[in-house]
Enzyme design. Structure first.
Site, mmCIF file in Angstrom:
data_model
loop_
_atom_site.group_PDB
_atom_site.id
_atom_site.type_symbol
_atom_site.label_atom_id
_atom_site.label_comp_id
_atom_site.label_asym_id
_atom_site.label_seq_id
_atom_site.Cartn_x
_atom_site.Cartn_y
_atom_site.Cartn_z
ATOM 1 N N LYS A 207 48.176 -0.981 -15.352
ATOM 2 C CA LYS A 207 48.217 0.000 -16.362
ATOM 3 C C LYS A 207 48.211 1.408 -15.807
ATOM 4 O O LYS A 207 48.496 2.542 -16.307
ATOM 5 C CB LYS A 207 46.938 -0.136 -17.141
ATOM 6 C CG LYS A 207 46.991 -1.175 -18.294
ATOM 7 C CD LYS A 207 46.046 -1.181 -19.105
ATOM 8 C CE LYS A 207 45.960 -1.986 -20.270
ATOM 9 N NZ LYS A 207 44.681 -2.018 -21.027
ATOM 10 N N ASN B 260 49.498 1.656 -21.622
ATOM 11 C CA ASN B 260 49.755 0.349 -22.135
ATOM 12 C C ASN B 260 50.849 0.220 -22.885
ATOM 13 O O ASN B 260 51.368 -0.917 -22.968
ATOM 14 C CB ASN B 260 48.455 -0.255 -22.623
ATOM 15 C CG ASN B 260 48.471 0.387 -24.058
ATOM 16 O OD1 ASN B 260 48.987 1.363 -24.654
ATOM 17 N ND2 ASN B 260 47.528 -0.549 -24.912
ATOM 18 N N ASP C 216 45.120 1.963 -26.463
ATOM 19 C CA ASP C 216 43.902 1.321 -26.429
ATOM 20 C C ASP C 216 42.750 2.017 -27.451
ATOM 21 O O ASP C 216 42.164 1.311 -28.049
ATOM 22 C CB ASP C 216 43.329 1.036 -25.014
ATOM 23 C CG ASP C 216 43.947 -0.039 -24.407
ATOM 24 O OD1 ASP C 216 44.447 -0.958 -24.938
ATOM 25 O OD2 ASP C 216 44.038 -0.061 -23.158
ATOM 26 N N ALA D 66 31.326 0.939 -17.333
ATOM 27 C CA ALA D 66 32.036 2.422 -17.169
ATOM 28 C C ALA D 66 33.285 2.202 -16.214
ATOM 29 O O ALA D 66 33.716 2.924 -15.486
ATOM 30 C CB ALA D 66 30.717 3.075 -16.395
ATOM 31 N N VAL E 39 25.187 2.644 -11.545
ATOM 32 C CA VAL E 39 24.710 3.810 -12.377
ATOM 33 C C VAL E 39 25.809 5.029 -11.995
ATOM 34 O O VAL E 39 26.069 5.840 -13.015
ATOM 35 C CB VAL E 39 23.248 4.233 -12.349
ATOM 36 C CG1 VAL E 39 23.032 4.678 -11.050
ATOM 37 C CG2 VAL E 39 22.981 5.049 -13.404
HETATM 38 P P1 NAP Z 1 36.903 -3.173 -15.228
HETATM 39 O O1 NAP Z 1 37.376 -1.542 -15.098
HETATM 40 O O2 NAP Z 1 36.944 -3.912 -13.907
HETATM 41 O O3 NAP Z 1 35.171 -2.541 -15.631
HETATM 42 C C1 NAP Z 1 34.428 -3.846 -15.796
HETATM 43 C C2 NAP Z 1 33.070 -3.322 -15.919
HETATM 44 O O4 NAP Z 1 32.376 -4.354 -16.270
HETATM 45 C C3 NAP Z 1 32.308 -2.258 -14.946
HETATM 46 O O5 NAP Z 1 31.586 -1.278 -15.831
HETATM 47 C C4 NAP Z 1 31.395 -3.364 -14.272
HETATM 48 O O6 NAP Z 1 30.216 -2.780 -13.636
HETATM 49 C C5 NAP Z 1 31.185 -4.270 -15.343
HETATM 50 N N1 NAP Z 1 30.662 -5.655 -15.040
HETATM 51 C C6 NAP Z 1 31.353 -6.641 -14.562
HETATM 52 N N2 NAP Z 1 30.584 -7.735 -14.028
HETATM 53 C C7 NAP Z 1 29.284 -7.438 -14.528
HETATM 54 C C8 NAP Z 1 28.108 -8.132 -14.367
HETATM 55 N N3 NAP Z 1 27.934 -9.137 -13.779
HETATM 56 N N4 NAP Z 1 26.939 -7.680 -15.097
HETATM 57 C C9 NAP Z 1 27.165 -6.047 -15.358
HETATM 58 N N5 NAP Z 1 28.139 -5.550 -15.456
HETATM 59 C C10 NAP Z 1 29.269 -5.943 -14.954
HETATM 60 O O7 NAP Z 1 37.256 -3.643 -16.482
HETATM 61 P P2 NAP Z 1 37.914 -3.335 -17.905
HETATM 62 O O8 NAP Z 1 39.277 -3.094 -17.901
HETATM 63 O O9 NAP Z 1 37.144 -2.089 -18.263
HETATM 64 O O10 NAP Z 1 37.569 -4.481 -18.767
HETATM 65 C C11 NAP Z 1 36.343 -4.987 -19.100
HETATM 66 C C12 NAP Z 1 36.460 -5.987 -20.414
HETATM 67 O O11 NAP Z 1 36.998 -5.401 -21.495
HETATM 68 C C13 NAP Z 1 37.371 -7.289 -19.832
HETATM 69 O O12 NAP Z 1 36.533 -8.412 -20.404
HETATM 70 C C14 NAP Z 1 38.544 -7.065 -20.528
HETATM 71 O O13 NAP Z 1 39.069 -8.410 -21.024
HETATM 72 C C15 NAP Z 1 38.171 -6.501 -21.988
HETATM 73 N N6 NAP Z 1 39.032 -5.551 -22.539
HETATM 74 C C16 NAP Z 1 39.665 -5.799 -23.960
HETATM 75 C C17 NAP Z 1 40.304 -5.250 -24.309
HETATM 76 C C18 NAP Z 1 40.801 -5.617 -26.025
HETATM 77 O O14 NAP Z 1 42.011 -5.191 -26.488
HETATM 78 N N7 NAP Z 1 39.783 -6.175 -26.738
HETATM 79 C C19 NAP Z 1 40.910 -4.120 -23.893
HETATM 80 C C20 NAP Z 1 40.647 -3.775 -22.558
HETATM 81 C C21 NAP Z 1 39.461 -4.621 -21.918
HETATM 82 P P3 NAP Z 1 30.202 -2.146 -12.366
HETATM 83 O O15 NAP Z 1 30.770 -0.631 -12.340
HETATM 84 O O16 NAP Z 1 28.844 -1.974 -11.564
HETATM 85 O O17 NAP Z 1 31.059 -3.002 -11.421
#
Ligand code: NAP
Length: 285
Positions: free
Chosen positions: A71, A92, A107, A132, A157
């Site tokens: 992306k 996207n 998105d 975040a 944080v």
């Molecule tokens: P990302 O950029 O990798 O961000 C992941 C986030 O999750 C970070 O804030 C991370 O915190 C936190 N995290 C991961 N493991 C954790 C844990 N064990 N405890 C607490 N916090 C945790 O991922 P993303 O692209 O934003 O995607 C996140 C989720 O959204 C995924 O499950 C994805 O499938 C979903 N999503 C859904 C859609 C939809 O259309 N429904 C669209 C996009 C994404 P840290 O900063 O501390 O690492």
């Protein structure tokens, strides 16, 4: 579906791609409207992304979605991107117009359309965003556009502080603040919150029992939106419903981001119900 020399090709680039719901969703929409398009999944390795994007020009592909992990990296191979894509540094959806590739992110709009379909008007809500990362950024800007105030809670944080600062600078006013994802802070802060949005990957299969915050902090007045949609009922959604709160999973966001892309490519209103049913079917197999 009969493919001829006139059939227009759409697709999705990702790595991995085998479990993508998008082909089922878009081909169902194409069929429902009787359009002469086909939507194809393409497994594109990161080191071949440039060749794949260049190939869309040579092959006159009408448009394509871009998913994990492309992306951000795709942006440098496009001719132009929308302001929405620019501020979240993520694309996207790509539209090929006269061999010029234009990138956009659907998105944020997909999220808001799904949120309103689930909860009605959310303008001006007090919101807590858990996480975040990339999706928190897309969701954060979309909610700030809808005049919502935001508190980002994140395990790390520093990332939450940086994201809140970014939004406050962008809007030239305080729209967001940041806290760590700790029980002490959550228990007090969430009492004053209307909408809780989980953008962390906690609770995503196979972590089906995972929950990003203690259920003790959920109340019947909350609206809870979990971006995770696999499993369809995450533990967060389950616990929120148990507390009498309104709750929704992220399948709606997935469908609506696809609907907005479909409308950009075809110029036709997307048959959202058809797309939703096709997406849902992918989880029943
Ligand atoms: P990302 O950029 O990798 O961000 C992941 C986030 O999750 C970070 O804030 C991370 O915190 C936190 N995290 C991961 N493991 C954790 C844990 N064990 N405890 C607490 N916090 C945790 O991922 P993303 O692209 O934003 O995607 C996140 C989720 O959204 C995924 O499950 C994805 O499938 C979903 N999503 C859904 C859609 C939809 O259309 N429904 C669209 C996009 C994404 P840290 O900063 O501390 O690492």
């Amino acid at each position: 579906m009969i493919i001829t020399g006139k059939t227009k090709v759409l697709g999705v680039f990702g790595h991995p791609i085998a479990h993508s719901v998008s082909p089922a969703m878009h081909n169902a929409a194409i069929k429902a409207l009787g359009l002469d398009y086909i939507y194809v999944p393409f497994h594109v390795l990161p080191e071949l992304l440039e060749s794949a994007v260049t190939g869309t020009r040579a092959l006159n592909i009408s448009g394509f979605n871009v998913t994990i992990p492309h992306k951000e990296n795709v942006i440098k191979y496009l001719d132009d991107i929308s302001k929405t894509a620019e501020r979240i540094r993520s694309v996207n959806t790509v539209v090929n117009k006269d061999n010029k590739l234009y990138g956009h992110s659907t998105d944020g709009e997909g999220f808001i359309r799904s949120l309103e379909a689930s909860f009605g008007n959310i303008i001006g809500c007090k919101t807590a965003i858990l996480g975040a990362g990339g999706s928190a950024r897309a969701v954060g800007y979309a909610l700030a556009d809808a005049n919502c105030s935001i508190v980002f809670f994140n395990r790390t944080v520093k990332r939450a502080v940086e994201l809140a600062d970014e939004l406050n600078n962008y809007y030239s006013r305080k729209v967001a603040s940041a806290l760590s994802l700790s029980d002490d802070l959550l228990s007090e802060s969430l009492k004053d919150i209307d909408l809780i949005v989980n953008t962390t990957s906690v609770g995503m299969s196979p972590d089906n029992d995972g929950i990003p915050i203690s259920p003790l902090f959920l109340g019947s007045d909350h609206m809870v939106y979990d971006l995770v949609y696999n499993p369809l009922q995450t533990r967060l959604v389950f616990e929120a419903l148990e507390k009498g709160a309104r709750a929704a999973n992220g399948l709606g966001m997935l469908v609506y981001q696809g609907a907005v892309a479909f409308e950009m490519w075809t110029g036709k209103p997307a048959p959202v119900d058809v797309m939703y049913a096709a997406a849902l079917k992918c989880f029943e197999k």
